[in-house]
Scaffold this motif. Structure first.
Motif, mmCIF file in Angstrom:
data_model
loop_
_atom_site.group_PDB
_atom_site.id
_atom_site.type_symbol
_atom_site.label_atom_id
_atom_site.label_comp_id
_atom_site.label_asym_id
_atom_site.label_seq_id
_atom_site.Cartn_x
_atom_site.Cartn_y
_atom_site.Cartn_z
ATOM 1 N N THR A 3 -15.294 7.950 2.359
ATOM 2 C CA THR A 3 -14.680 8.828 1.441
ATOM 3 C C THR A 3 -14.811 8.254 0.194
ATOM 4 O O THR A 3 -14.476 7.118 -0.356
ATOM 5 C CB THR A 3 -13.020 8.492 1.794
ATOM 6 O OG1 THR A 3 -12.910 8.892 3.446
ATOM 7 C CG2 THR A 3 -12.068 9.296 1.106
ATOM 8 N N ASP A 11 -6.470 -6.672 7.427
ATOM 9 C CA ASP A 11 -6.949 -6.501 5.985
ATOM 10 C C ASP A 11 -8.314 -6.219 6.170
ATOM 11 O O ASP A 11 -9.321 -7.232 6.316
ATOM 12 C CB ASP A 11 -6.583 -7.848 5.331
ATOM 13 C CG ASP A 11 -6.938 -7.606 3.727
ATOM 14 O OD1 ASP A 11 -7.526 -6.822 3.575
ATOM 15 O OD2 ASP A 11 -6.544 -8.504 3.038
ATOM 16 N N PRO A 26 0.783 -1.648 -0.203
ATOM 17 C CA PRO A 26 0.151 0.093 0.003
ATOM 18 C C PRO A 26 0.880 1.241 0.011
ATOM 19 O O PRO A 26 0.430 2.506 -0.067
ATOM 20 C CB PRO A 26 -0.803 -0.140 1.455
ATOM 21 C CG PRO A 26 0.244 -0.696 2.280
ATOM 22 C CD PRO A 26 1.043 -1.810 1.386
ATOM 23 N N THR A 28 -0.811 11.748 -1.861
ATOM 24 C CA THR A 28 -0.520 10.891 -0.987
ATOM 25 C C THR A 28 0.043 9.613 -1.449
ATOM 26 O O THR A 28 0.441 9.388 -2.373
ATOM 27 C CB THR A 28 -1.960 10.352 -0.446
ATOM 28 O OG1 THR A 28 -2.721 9.650 -1.491
ATOM 29 C CG2 THR A 28 -2.817 11.524 0.222
ATOM 30 N N THR A 41 -12.177 -3.631 -0.933
ATOM 31 C CA THR A 41 -11.593 -2.852 -0.240
ATOM 32 C C THR A 41 -12.338 -1.725 0.007
ATOM 33 O O THR A 41 -12.402 -0.745 1.089
ATOM 34 C CB THR A 41 -10.222 -2.700 -0.612
ATOM 35 O OG1 THR A 41 -9.339 -3.984 -1.012
ATOM 36 C CG2 THR A 41 -9.240 -1.552 0.246
ATOM 37 N N GLY A 93 -6.677 9.865 5.851
ATOM 38 C CA GLY A 93 -7.114 9.200 7.226
ATOM 39 C C GLY A 93 -6.263 9.736 8.241
ATOM 40 O O GLY A 93 -6.483 9.868 9.436
ATOM 41 N N LEU A 149 -1.108 6.920 -2.213
ATOM 42 C CA LEU A 149 -1.947 6.027 -2.989
ATOM 43 C C LEU A 149 -1.120 6.213 -4.417
ATOM 44 O O LEU A 149 -1.141 5.267 -5.200
ATOM 45 C CB LEU A 149 -3.256 6.798 -2.751
ATOM 46 C CG LEU A 149 -4.644 5.838 -3.412
ATOM 47 C CD1 LEU A 149 -4.545 4.633 -2.294
ATOM 48 C CD2 LEU A 149 -5.582 6.703 -3.235
HETATM 49 P P1 NAD Z 1 -3.499 6.412 1.535
HETATM 50 O O1 NAD Z 1 -2.432 5.396 0.986
HETATM 51 O O2 NAD Z 1 -2.424 7.323 2.510
HETATM 52 O O3 NAD Z 1 -4.348 5.871 2.455
HETATM 53 C C1 NAD Z 1 -5.168 4.947 2.060
HETATM 54 C C2 NAD Z 1 -5.117 3.811 3.145
HETATM 55 O O4 NAD Z 1 -5.981 2.681 2.820
HETATM 56 C C3 NAD Z 1 -3.734 3.009 3.370
HETATM 57 O O5 NAD Z 1 -2.992 3.830 4.325
HETATM 58 C C4 NAD Z 1 -4.010 1.707 3.962
HETATM 59 O O6 NAD Z 1 -3.994 1.790 5.247
HETATM 60 C C5 NAD Z 1 -5.702 1.716 3.665
HETATM 61 N N1 NAD Z 1 -6.019 0.326 3.097
HETATM 62 C C6 NAD Z 1 -5.696 -0.027 1.787
HETATM 63 N N2 NAD Z 1 -6.139 -1.283 1.415
HETATM 64 C C7 NAD Z 1 -6.220 -1.756 2.806
HETATM 65 C C8 NAD Z 1 -6.782 -3.113 3.101
HETATM 66 N N3 NAD Z 1 -6.954 -4.136 2.326
HETATM 67 N N4 NAD Z 1 -6.795 -3.321 4.531
HETATM 68 C C9 NAD Z 1 -6.897 -2.293 5.355
HETATM 69 N N5 NAD Z 1 -6.328 -0.809 5.011
HETATM 70 C C10 NAD Z 1 -6.098 -0.966 3.784
HETATM 71 O O7 NAD Z 1 -3.993 7.489 0.609
HETATM 72 P P2 NAD Z 1 -5.011 8.445 0.761
HETATM 73 O O8 NAD Z 1 -4.998 9.245 -0.623
HETATM 74 O O9 NAD Z 1 -5.050 9.247 1.862
HETATM 75 O O10 NAD Z 1 -6.633 7.493 0.595
HETATM 76 C C11 NAD Z 1 -7.535 7.702 1.642
HETATM 77 C C12 NAD Z 1 -8.792 7.775 0.843
HETATM 78 O O11 NAD Z 1 -8.875 8.731 0.038
HETATM 79 C C13 NAD Z 1 -8.949 6.456 -0.066
HETATM 80 O O12 NAD Z 1 -10.228 6.126 0.115
HETATM 81 C C14 NAD Z 1 -8.999 7.103 -1.191
HETATM 82 O O13 NAD Z 1 -9.629 6.492 -2.561
HETATM 83 C C15 NAD Z 1 -9.642 8.572 -1.195
HETATM 84 N N6 NAD Z 1 -9.214 9.458 -2.214
HETATM 85 C C16 NAD Z 1 -7.824 9.897 -2.427
HETATM 86 C C17 NAD Z 1 -7.661 10.851 -3.247
HETATM 87 C C18 NAD Z 1 -6.097 11.295 -3.425
HETATM 88 O O14 NAD Z 1 -5.906 11.996 -4.644
HETATM 89 N N7 NAD Z 1 -5.254 11.075 -2.631
HETATM 90 C C19 NAD Z 1 -8.552 11.406 -4.160
HETATM 91 C C20 NAD Z 1 -9.995 11.085 -4.000
HETATM 92 C C21 NAD Z 1 -10.063 10.116 -2.951
#
Ligand code: NAD
Ligand code: MG
Length: 297
Positions: free
Chosen positions: A187, A111, A27, A237, A162, A65, A239
């Motif tokens: 989200t 997970d 991740p 992030t 997920t 988060g 991601l």
């Molecule tokens: P991030 O990678 O920091 O956070 C995502 C988190 O999801 C990871 O830290 C991980 O702990 C968790 N995760 C993923 N698969 C998992 C699993 N199987 N079991 C347990 N935990 C799991 O990235 P972020 O961008 O902060 O993502 C947070 C949310 O924001 C997500 O839902 C993402 O889709 C959404 N989002 C992000 C963006 C962006 O541009 N970053 C835009 C729109 C929406």
């Protein structure tokens, strides 16, 4: 910038990230990113808006988060965070900040694409916090695949497990513990309305989250439980660096929004605080878009 209440030009509050192309396995560990995103560690100022509340934040180790966990703690809430075991270092960073705010931090690795784990997660959070009144479903999987022929059945299913199924499993398990005044915040994404051609599975889950939330908000209103959504735009992030976007998109990440810069997780947290706090009492079934000025339906 002093804190989130400082009046300044929002477009230039942060500079463009202009990230060097970088890759991590899923991740992704935030602490290894260049540059490391801003979660408001130095800037978020709490004003007691969530005093005594108990929150569970999935994906609370990093990114949006993580910023939410910091903000909730500084607003007076105890916070349980869920994350994958590979993310222990990021989770430790957030737990330290939650504790530095004088609140309880509970670390719950596992997970969430597994239904049984989701039920155990809620039970463990309720046990450690002594109850639950804020649930943030935020964990997300995003892997860009250019052609439908290459989008595996396994990935399609895992993205839904997920991003959508986990929110269903966790919310269902949390429900018996949520009293009137409790809030669920899911989200979604700008992708819910503006799907990128190489993120079919991901974008579809985000549309589903919006829809599910609007239905559930109506179902739970008689119980005094509010359900809302935050839909982020391009936010820097982990991601992105773990398969979420192509190399070309990573280089052009700042160009996606009207602001012509990426958002930082710190800029998302106040939206979650608003939706978690009773000041949003008449808001339910709403999607709050935080996306640098992008038009939405
Ligand atoms: P991030 O990678 O920091 O956070 C995502 C988190 O999801 C990871 O830290 C991980 O702990 C968790 N995760 C993923 N698969 C998992 C699993 N199987 N079991 C347990 N935990 C799991 O990235 P972020 O961008 O902060 O993502 C947070 C949310 O924001 C997500 O839902 C993402 O889709 C959404 N989002 C992000 C963006 C962006 O541009 N970053 C835009 C729109 C929406
Ligand atoms: Mg993470």
């Amino acid at each position: 910038m002093t804190d989130q209440y400082t009046f300044d030009d929002p477009v230039h509050r942060y500079g463009r990230v202009e990230p060097p192309v970088q890759h991590q396995p899923e991740p992704g560990v935030q602490g290894q990113m260049t540059p490391v995103p801003d979660l408001g560690e130095e800037t978020y100022r709490g004003t007691g808006r969530l005093e005594g509340r108990k929150a569970l934040v999935t994906g609370g180790d990093s990114g949006i988060g993580g910023a939410v966990a910091i903000a909730f703690a500084r607003e007076g809430a105890d916070v349980a965070i869920s994350y994958l075991p590979e993310e222990e270092a990021d989770a430790a960073h957030i737990a330290e900040l939650v504790e530095a705010a004088g609140r309880k931090a509970v670390r719950l690795p596992g997970d969430v694409s597994d239904a049984a784990h989701c039920r155990e997660l809620v039970a463990a959070a309720v046990d450690a916090l002594g109850g639950l009144d804020i649930l943030v479903n935020n964990a997300g999987k995003q892997i860009a695949v250019e052609n439908l022929e290459d989008l595996s059945d396994e990935q399609f299913e895992q993205t839904f497990r997920t991003n959508v199924f986990a929110a269903f499993w966790i919310t269902k398990a949390a429900l018996p513990h949520l009293g009137p005044g409790s809030t669920v915040i899911n989200t979604a994404s700008l992708e819910a309305y503006k799907p990128a051609p190489d993120r079919l599975d991901y974008a579809a889950t985000k549309a589903a989250i919006n829809n599910l939330s609007k239905g559930l908000a109506q179902q739970l209103a008689p119980r005094g439980i509010r359900v809302n959504v935050v839909a982020p735009g391009p936010t820097w992030t982990a991601l992105q660096v773990s398969g979420g976007v192509s190399d070309e998109q990573m280089q052009a990440f700042d160009d996606e929004s009207t602001y012509q810069r990426s958002g930082q997780p710190a800029e998302l947290a106040p939206a979650y605080v608003f939706l978690a706090s009773p000041e949003s009492s008449y808001v339910s079934g709403e999607t709050l878009n935080v996306n640098g000025g992008m038009p939405t339906p």
